[in-house]
Design a protein around this motif. Sequence first.
Motif, PDB file in Angstrom:
ATOM      1  N   MET A 250      -6.569  -1.543  -1.248  1.00 55.53           N
ATOM      2  CA  MET A 250      -7.176  -2.786  -1.525  1.00 55.53           C
ATOM      3  C   MET A 250      -7.098  -3.725  -2.464  1.00 55.53           C
ATOM      4  O   MET A 250      -6.311  -3.056  -3.992  1.00 55.53           O
ATOM      5  CB  MET A 250      -8.564  -2.115  -1.060  1.00 55.53           C
ATOM      6  CG  MET A 250     -10.041  -2.460  -1.754  1.00 55.53           C
ATOM      7  SD  MET A 250     -11.306  -1.363  -0.933  1.00 55.53           S
ATOM      8  CE  MET A 250     -10.946  -0.709   0.112  1.00 55.53           C
ATOM      9  N   VAL A 251      -7.610  -4.907  -2.473  1.00 54.82           N
ATOM     10  CA  VAL A 251      -7.327  -5.574  -3.836  1.00 54.82           C
ATOM     11  C   VAL A 251      -8.724  -6.087  -3.921  1.00 54.82           C
ATOM     12  O   VAL A 251     -10.008  -6.750  -2.780  1.00 54.82           O
ATOM     13  CB  VAL A 251      -7.012  -6.890  -3.409  1.00 54.82           C
ATOM     14  CG1 VAL A 251      -6.941  -7.213  -4.989  1.00 54.82           C
ATOM     15  CG2 VAL A 251      -5.352  -6.616  -3.258  1.00 54.82           C
ATOM     16  N   LYS A 252      -9.659  -5.932  -5.340  1.00 55.44           N
ATOM     17  CA  LYS A 252     -10.856  -6.183  -5.664  1.00 55.44           C
ATOM     18  C   LYS A 252     -10.710  -7.316  -6.003  1.00 55.44           C
ATOM     19  O   LYS A 252     -10.116  -7.709  -7.199  1.00 55.44           O
ATOM     20  CB  LYS A 252     -11.102  -5.104  -6.440  1.00 55.44           C
ATOM     21  CG  LYS A 252     -13.284  -5.418  -6.390  1.00 55.44           C
ATOM     22  CD  LYS A 252     -13.595  -3.781  -7.074  1.00 55.44           C
ATOM     23  CE  LYS A 252     -13.436  -3.183  -8.957  1.00 55.44           C
ATOM     24  NZ  LYS A 252     -14.062  -2.397  -9.210  1.00 55.44           N
ATOM     25  N   LEU A 253     -11.805  -7.795  -5.996  1.00 58.78           N
ATOM     26  CA  LEU A 253     -11.818  -9.718  -5.792  1.00 58.78           C
ATOM     27  C   LEU A 253     -12.964  -9.951  -6.491  1.00 58.78           C
ATOM     28  O   LEU A 253     -14.280  -9.600  -6.332  1.00 58.78           O
ATOM     29  CB  LEU A 253     -12.295 -10.768  -5.188  1.00 58.78           C
ATOM     30  CG  LEU A 253     -11.874 -12.175  -5.162  1.00 58.78           C
ATOM     31  CD1 LEU A 253     -10.615 -12.816  -6.544  1.00 58.78           C
ATOM     32  CD2 LEU A 253     -11.834 -12.617  -3.978  1.00 58.78           C
TER      33      LEU A 253
ATOM     34  N   GLY B 256      -2.444  -4.966 -12.164  1.00 60.35           N
ATOM     35  CA  GLY B 256      -1.990  -4.006 -10.544  1.00 60.35           C
ATOM     36  C   GLY B 256      -1.144  -3.001 -11.665  1.00 60.35           C
ATOM     37  O   GLY B 256      -1.267  -2.230 -12.365  1.00 60.35           O
ATOM     38  N   ASP B 257      -0.217  -2.733 -10.482  1.00 58.99           N
ATOM     39  CA  ASP B 257       0.622  -1.950 -10.759  1.00 58.99           C
ATOM     40  C   ASP B 257       2.173  -2.466  -9.692  1.00 58.99           C
ATOM     41  O   ASP B 257       2.482  -2.829  -9.361  1.00 58.99           O
ATOM     42  CB  ASP B 257       0.332  -0.225 -10.856  1.00 58.99           C
ATOM     43  CG  ASP B 257       0.439  -0.016  -9.264  1.00 58.99           C
ATOM     44  OD1 ASP B 257       1.723  -0.148  -8.678  1.00 58.99           O
ATOM     45  OD2 ASP B 257      -0.509  -0.085  -8.517  1.00 58.99           O
TER      46      ASP B 257
ATOM     47  N   VAL C 267      -8.975  -6.436   2.511  1.00 54.46           N
ATOM     48  CA  VAL C 267      -7.564  -5.299   2.655  1.00 54.46           C
ATOM     49  C   VAL C 267      -6.547  -6.007   2.969  1.00 54.46           C
ATOM     50  O   VAL C 267      -6.653  -6.991   3.851  1.00 54.46           O
ATOM     51  CB  VAL C 267      -8.366  -4.491   3.966  1.00 54.46           C
ATOM     52  CG1 VAL C 267      -7.579  -3.392   4.219  1.00 54.46           C
ATOM     53  CG2 VAL C 267      -9.706  -3.336   3.601  1.00 54.46           C
ATOM     54  N   GLN C 268      -5.297  -5.412   2.782  1.00 53.07           N
ATOM     55  CA  GLN C 268      -4.093  -6.523   3.058  1.00 53.07           C
ATOM     56  C   GLN C 268      -3.119  -4.844   4.428  1.00 53.07           C
ATOM     57  O   GLN C 268      -3.938  -4.576   4.835  1.00 53.07           O
ATOM     58  CB  GLN C 268      -3.150  -6.180   1.734  1.00 53.07           C
ATOM     59  CG  GLN C 268      -3.716  -7.495   0.469  1.00 53.07           C
ATOM     60  CD  GLN C 268      -3.196  -6.964  -0.103  1.00 53.07           C
ATOM     61  OE1 GLN C 268      -2.277  -5.733  -1.116  1.00 53.07           O
ATOM     62  NE2 GLN C 268      -2.938  -7.910  -0.933  1.00 53.07           N
ATOM     63  N   ALA C 269      -2.431  -6.268   4.963  1.00 51.80           N
ATOM     64  CA  ALA C 269      -1.589  -5.726   5.697  1.00 51.80           C
ATOM     65  C   ALA C 269      -1.593  -4.137   6.207  1.00 51.80           C
ATOM     66  O   ALA C 269      -1.315  -3.446   6.813  1.00 51.80           O
ATOM     67  CB  ALA C 269      -0.435  -6.331   6.407  1.00 51.80           C
ATOM     68  N   ASP C 270      -1.164  -3.338   4.973  1.00 49.33           N
ATOM     69  CA  ASP C 270      -0.301  -2.179   4.496  1.00 49.33           C
ATOM     70  C   ASP C 270      -1.915  -0.664   4.399  1.00 49.33           C
ATOM     71  O   ASP C 270      -1.230   0.348   4.524  1.00 49.33           O
ATOM     72  CB  ASP C 270       0.431  -2.111   3.144  1.00 49.33           C
ATOM     73  CG  ASP C 270       0.435  -2.280   1.916  1.00 49.33           C
ATOM     74  OD1 ASP C 270      -1.109  -2.683   2.028  1.00 49.33           O
ATOM     75  OD2 ASP C 270       0.523  -2.394   1.123  1.00 49.33           O
ATOM     76  N   GLY C 271      -2.550  -1.498   4.098  1.00 47.18           N
ATOM     77  CA  GLY C 271      -3.811  -0.799   3.888  1.00 47.18           C
ATOM     78  C   GLY C 271      -4.750  -0.824   2.243  1.00 47.18           C
ATOM     79  O   GLY C 271      -4.887  -0.046   2.527  1.00 47.18           O
TER      80      GLY C 271
ATOM     81  N   HIS D 112       1.559  -7.127   1.431  1.00 46.53           N
ATOM     82  CA  HIS D 112       2.343  -6.062   0.376  1.00 46.53           C
ATOM     83  C   HIS D 112       1.301  -6.947  -0.811  1.00 46.53           C
ATOM     84  O   HIS D 112       2.202  -8.101  -1.354  1.00 46.53           O
ATOM     85  CB  HIS D 112       2.769  -5.124   0.330  1.00 46.53           C
ATOM     86  CG  HIS D 112       2.934  -4.153  -1.417  1.00 46.53           C
ATOM     87  ND1 HIS D 112       2.330  -3.102  -1.313  1.00 46.53           N
ATOM     88  CD2 HIS D 112       3.218  -4.147  -2.113  1.00 46.53           C
ATOM     89  CE1 HIS D 112       2.404  -2.816  -2.347  1.00 46.53           C
ATOM     90  NE2 HIS D 112       2.916  -3.379  -3.442  1.00 46.53           N
ATOM     91  N   SER D 113       0.790  -6.252  -1.663  1.00 46.39           N
ATOM     92  CA  SER D 113       0.611  -6.977  -2.969  1.00 46.39           C
ATOM     93  C   SER D 113       0.723  -5.839  -4.275  1.00 46.39           C
ATOM     94  O   SER D 113      -0.326  -4.667  -4.470  1.00 46.39           O
ATOM     95  CB  SER D 113      -0.145  -7.848  -3.197  1.00 46.39           C
ATOM     96  OG  SER D 113      -0.550  -8.639  -4.217  1.00 46.39           O
TER      97      SER D 113
END
Length: 251
Positions: free
Chosen positions: A161-164, A216-217, A155-159, A193-194
Amino acid sequence: MQLGNCWFDDAKGELINRASGDVWHLPRAEAQVLRLLLSQADRVVSKAELRQGDDEHGELSDSSVARAVFMIRSFLGPGSELLIETVKGQGYRLHLTPMTAPVPAKRRLPIRRLGPVPIWIPALLMLASLFAGGYFALRVGEMSPTAPLKVQSVVQADGQMVKLVLYAHSRSNNTLLLEKASELASVLGDCRHSRWREVFMSLSHDSRVLNLTLRGDYLGQAVVRNLKVSDGRSPRRFISPDWLREVDICD
């Protein structure tokens, strides 16, 4: 300067999508690559020319040039691969008038009238269909994807979610892969953000190459990046601050 559905404001270094109203202030690499392609429109510009630095900026890497072209194409949208052409082994060429893919002419085949179909042909076709269906099912079973070694959500700072997702050749001796995944998860977690939503990781058989696929997008379009990081040292590090800046893991 008009580029497809977009307008390039050279003075501001901005691409403006006139259809959607999106405005993109180009980073240094993208601005440099686009300006050079525009200045030499309709001719091939080598990667060496696109990499060149100046008094204020150092030389770009090959991966930075390739990424810049990819990002510009992504913003320009459908048909951009014809607007910015990849000339294999040489470089890139920007067409002020986009090329159109050739449409092959249709050939009209002569009409042949057939006689009655022998009764054994339908039976032979049915037998062949049953055999092919069984063979196909067998091949699908063989080609089913390997289950991942580990799936982790960050979970990143802006909420966001990145799945690894980690893949391995075996279920044991994956200490190095797990260690590098932990490092990358920490970096992703620190991102404000990413654009990336899924990151797939694996190591080569000799553990000298770390393979990464990022999905991603960006500006409403799906983006994918494939990265290979080689490291022959011991211990192998792969991930470094310089590498992270170059590939722009965080926006």
